[in-house]
Design a protein around this motif. Structure first.
Motif, short mmCIF file in Angstrom:
data_model
loop_
_atom_site.label_atom_id
_atom_site.label_comp_id
_atom_site.label_asym_id
_atom_site.label_seq_id
_atom_site.Cartn_x
_atom_site.Cartn_y
_atom_site.Cartn_z
N TYR A 233 0.81 -1.22 0.00
CA TYR A 233 0.00 0.00 0.00
C TYR A 233 0.84 1.28 0.00
CZ TYR A 233 -4.41 -2.28 -0.29
OH TYR A 233 -5.46 -2.98 -0.78
N VAL A 234 2.05 1.20 0.53
CA VAL A 234 2.95 2.35 0.40
C VAL A 234 3.27 2.58 -1.09
CG1 VAL A 234 5.34 3.12 0.74
CG2 VAL A 234 3.98 2.38 2.70
N TRP A 235 3.55 1.50 -1.79
CA TRP A 235 3.82 1.64 -3.23
C TRP A 235 2.58 2.11 -3.99
CZ3 TRP A 235 7.79 2.57 -5.99
CH2 TRP A 235 9.06 2.15 -5.59
N ALA A 236 1.41 1.61 -3.58
CA ALA A 236 0.18 2.06 -4.23
C ALA A 236 0.01 3.56 -4.03
CB ALA A 236 -1.03 1.30 -3.69
N ALA A 237 0.32 4.03 -2.81
CA ALA A 237 0.19 5.46 -2.52
C ALA A 237 1.20 6.26 -3.35
CB ALA A 237 0.41 5.72 -1.03
N ILE A 238 2.43 5.74 -3.44
CA ILE A 238 3.44 6.44 -4.24
C ILE A 238 2.99 6.51 -5.70
CG2 ILE A 238 5.80 6.30 -5.14
CD1 ILE A 238 6.61 5.05 -2.44
N THR A 239 2.50 5.38 -6.21
CA THR A 239 2.04 5.34 -7.60
C THR A 239 0.96 6.38 -7.83
OG1 THR A 239 2.40 2.96 -7.53
CG2 THR A 239 1.19 3.81 -9.42
N GLY A 240 -0.03 6.37 -6.93
CA GLY A 240 -1.14 7.31 -7.07
C GLY A 240 -0.65 8.75 -7.05
N LEU A 241 0.23 9.05 -6.10
CA LEU A 241 0.72 10.41 -5.94
C LEU A 241 1.52 10.86 -7.17
CD1 LEU A 241 0.92 12.69 -3.71
CD2 LEU A 241 3.23 11.85 -3.36
N VAL A 242 2.43 10.00 -7.60
CA VAL A 242 3.28 10.34 -8.75
C VAL A 242 2.42 10.55 -10.00
CG1 VAL A 242 4.99 9.41 -10.37
CG2 VAL A 242 5.39 9.27 -7.91
N LEU A 243 1.52 9.61 -10.25
CA LEU A 243 0.70 9.72 -11.46
C LEU A 243 -0.20 10.94 -11.39
CD1 LEU A 243 -0.16 5.99 -12.11
CD2 LEU A 243 1.48 7.43 -13.29
N PHE A 244 -0.76 11.17 -10.21
CA PHE A 244 -1.66 12.30 -10.07
C PHE A 244 -0.92 13.61 -10.32
CE2 PHE A 244 -4.08 15.44 -7.65
CZ PHE A 244 -5.30 15.28 -8.30
N ARG A 245 0.30 13.70 -9.79
CA ARG A 245 1.06 14.94 -9.98
C ARG A 245 1.49 15.11 -11.43
NH1 ARG A 245 4.23 16.39 -4.38
NH2 ARG A 245 2.29 17.06 -3.39
N ILE A 246 1.78 14.01 -12.09
CA ILE A 246 2.13 14.11 -13.50
C ILE A 246 0.92 14.60 -14.30
CG2 ILE A 246 2.69 12.79 -15.58
CD1 ILE A 246 4.54 11.10 -13.84
N ILE A 247 -0.24 14.00 -14.01
CA ILE A 247 -1.44 14.38 -14.77
C ILE A 247 -1.80 15.84 -14.54
CG2 ILE A 247 -3.94 13.96 -14.96
CD1 ILE A 247 -3.30 11.00 -14.44
N ARG A 248 -1.63 16.30 -13.28
CA ARG A 248 -1.93 17.70 -12.98
C ARG A 248 -0.74 18.61 -13.22
NH1 ARG A 248 -6.81 18.14 -10.18
NH2 ARG A 248 -8.05 16.64 -11.31
N SER A 249 -0.08 18.42 -14.34
CA SER A 249 1.04 19.30 -14.67
C SER A 249 1.02 19.50 -16.18
CB SER A 249 2.37 18.67 -14.26
OG SER A 249 2.73 17.67 -15.18
N SER A 250 1.97 20.27 -16.65
CA SER A 250 2.04 20.52 -18.08
C SER A 250 2.27 19.23 -18.86
CB SER A 250 3.16 21.52 -18.35
OG SER A 250 2.95 22.16 -19.57
N VAL A 251 3.04 18.32 -18.25
CA VAL A 251 3.28 17.04 -18.90
C VAL A 251 1.98 16.27 -19.05
CG1 VAL A 251 4.45 14.81 -18.69
CG2 VAL A 251 5.65 16.89 -18.06
N GLY A 252 1.16 16.30 -17.99
CA GLY A 252 -0.13 15.61 -18.05
C GLY A 252 -1.03 16.19 -19.12
N ARG A 253 -1.03 17.51 -19.22
CA ARG A 253 -1.85 18.14 -20.25
C ARG A 253 -1.36 17.75 -21.64
NH1 ARG A 253 -1.79 22.58 -16.48
NH2 ARG A 253 0.05 23.43 -17.49
#
Lengths: 319, 259
Positions: free
Chosen positions: A162-182
């Motif tokens: 679940y630590v890895w799941a949290a890291i995955t979620g956080l990393v992906l979420f931050r990527i999506i909510r950035s210029s790269v995500g757009r």
């Protein structure tokens, strides 16, 4: 990295640690197993969502990346001469990370053909890749071939998954909510327009594949060290399809949707066990009904908290 | 020669493209001066959009060279050409339909991303300030087009005329030296067309750029263009001021035929 991040992260990690202890002591093994599978499924579906949901590149080879991660990590902790030194939490962590990196490299290789192909054609290429990985593993005697690889230290606990799941979620979420995500989203929406607005489409397709397969590899490593045993049949085409179902059902591009999709696809069949042999008839039926009712997936393109905010603002507008 | 060359922002030198056996554009010579508003007209299938696709790098010419501010861009991919200062809109609107109006504009700023992966993963100060600046910039750009109040809406939910304006705003966000508009008035009613004419003149003054315009609406083209190039079967048949074009027998022939 701000104060608020630590204010949330530290209690979450502590809670996970506490839950880990609680589950091991008081909850029966079957339920724990389902919960662990949920965590691994979450990592898989969130990571696939970056490629399928955000960048709009239809990939059917996620199980292949998972297999790369699982076998690389498991080999490091068992077959590799330096095996014993890997048999600790730190060692397994390093092994899993290496598995992720190896899968990321594989993702780079698969990302390259995606520059030329799209839609159904890309799906076939990635499907082919997944099968190649499986067949190659099937024929490597050193990792047990079709008999599988036993004796992997069972060190990936609830906490680590679940630590890895949290890291995955956080990393992906931050990527999506950035210029790269757009930039990735613009690929999904209209590749020609994206290119005409200055997006290097080739670069971002490959990046999406690399990031996504890295986390698939991590999920594979966690899976191997949870099961204590891996064999090629765990990473068949069915597994890839299962992950695609989670993503599509949760909603393309919605990270929280992927989590919900992963939980439903993992837990629902367990609740249907009382149906015995009709289980695998009823489960797909439920999926069909869900998709008919919500063709864009459960959450569509939105995140779960956006849905609530939307309702609140509607209420305001009415009042 | 050197002073002549300096006056050219964009220069197409003897450009041809073949699709199989078909010469879509043949020996096309054209230049666009800084701050010029030039019209490109011609009957359907004359090769106007093909020329846009050649300039923006979607197609590579079979022969000839394209130069922007003295730099050869013939073999560059589209995203490199945008970086160097040519932005475009599309004949059939190509917005990022499922994304918000604001995101549509923000995507155009991506090529000057301004932060890297560690920044965005750790939400560093740089990330936060760059993002906030971008949003502010995008909103003020949208305000020019009267779209700022609807920045949160999904782009495909906008009325048709506003979608056209958003597409222009999105192109302007790349901060181009030359803007290529592909039939911006297509599908607009006469009221919206008048608005569009005003918008185009305003853009040129305010953003200090050259505009190349493909348009079928003669009133619009004649009304705002300083120079018009007429294309038929991939070849230039006439070039000059709106006045000259209107009286040119070749143009009348191309559009109406002869008995």
């Amino acid at each position: 990295m701000n104060k608020r991040f630590f204010l949330i992260a530290i209690p979450v990690v502590a809670a996970l640690y506490g839950l880990d202890y609680f589950l091991n002591e008081y909850i029966n093994e079957y339920v724990v197993r389902v919960i662990m599978n949920c965590g691994i499924a979450c990592i898989l579906s969130m990571s696939l969502n970056l490629v399928n949901g955000c960048a709009g590149q239809f990939s059917l080879g996620h199980a292949g990346f998972m297999a790369v991660g699982a076998y690389v990590a498991a080999t490091l902790t068992t077959v590799f001469p330096a095996g014993p030194s890997f048999q600790s939490h730190l060692g397994v962590g390093m092994a899993i990370l290496s598995g992720g990196i190896a899968a990321g490299l594989a993702g780079y290789l698969v990302g390259l053909p995606s520059l030329r192909l799209r839609g159904d054609y890309l799906a076939i290429v990635t499907l082919g890749f997944g099968e190649i990985i499986r067949i190659v593993i099937l024929n490597i005697e050193a990792v047990g071939g079709p008999r599988g690889l036993p004796g992997i230290p069972r060190l990936s606990s609830f906490f680590w998954i679940y630590v890895w799941a949290a890291i995955t979620g956080l990393v992906l979420f931050r990527i999506i909510r950035s210029s790269v995500g757009r930039a990735l989203l613009s690929l999904r929406e209209d590749e020609i327009a994206a290119e005409s607005m200055g997006i290097n489409t080739a670069k971002y397709k490959v990046q999406a594949f690399v990031i996504s397969s890295f986390f698939a590899g991590i999920a594979g490593g966690l899976f191997a060290h949870y099961q204590g045993f891996v064999d090629p049949s765990s990473f068949s085409f069915n597994r890839s399809v299962e992950v695609v179902i989670m993503v599509v059902m949760g909603g393309m591009g919605s990270i929280s949707g992927s989590v919900i999709g992963a939980i439903i696809v993992t837990v629902l069949p367990e609740f249907l066990r009382f149906l015995d042999k009709f289980r695998m008839v009823v489960f797909p039926l439920i999926l069909i009904i869900l998709m008919l009712l919500r063709p864009m997936g459960l959450l569509g393109h939105k995140e779960i908290w956006q849905l609530f905010r939307f309702k609140r603002s509607l209420k305001k507008a009415v009042a | 020669m050197s002073t002549e060359a300096a006056k050219r922002l964009l220069w197409l030198d003897d450009v041809s493209i073949l699709f199989g056996g078909l010469k879509a554009v043949s020996h096309f010579n054209f230049h666009l001066k800084p701050r010029e508003l030039c019209g490109l007209i011609g009957p359907n299938g004359a090769g106007k959009t093909t020329i846009f696709n050649l300039i923006t790098g979607v197609y590579k010419p079979t022969s000839g060279a394209i130069t922007l501010s003295g730099e050869g861009i013939t073999q560059h991919p589209p995203f490199e050409i945008v970086k160097r200062g040519i932005a475009r809109t599309f004949q059939n609107i190509r917005l990022f339909g499922e994304l918000s109006v604001l995101d549509n504009v923000l995507i155009s700023y991506h090529m000057k991303i301004g932060y890297n992966y560690p920044d965005l993963l750790l939400r560093t100060k740089r990330f936060v300030t760059v993002e906030a600046d971008r949003v502010k910039k995008a909103l003020s750009l949208l305000a020019i087009f009267g779209l700022d109040a609807r920045a949160d809406l999904v782009a495909s939910s906008l009325p048709y005329g506003d979608q056209r304006r958003l597409e222009i705003a999105r192109a302007l966000a790349t901060e181009p030296k030359a803007l290529l508009l592909d039939e911006p008035a297509a599908g607009l009613n006469s009221r919206e067309k008048v608005d569009l004419m005003e918008t185009i003149s305003m853009i040129r003054k305010r953003f200090d750029l050259s505009i190349l315009l493909i348009e079928h609406d003669m009133k619009l083209v004649m009304g705002i263009c300083e120079r018009i190039v007429v294309l038929d079967h991939g070849e230039v048949i006439a070039e000059g001021s709106p006045r000259e074009i209107q009286d040119n027998p070749k143009v009348i022939e191309a559009y109406l035929g002869v008995d």
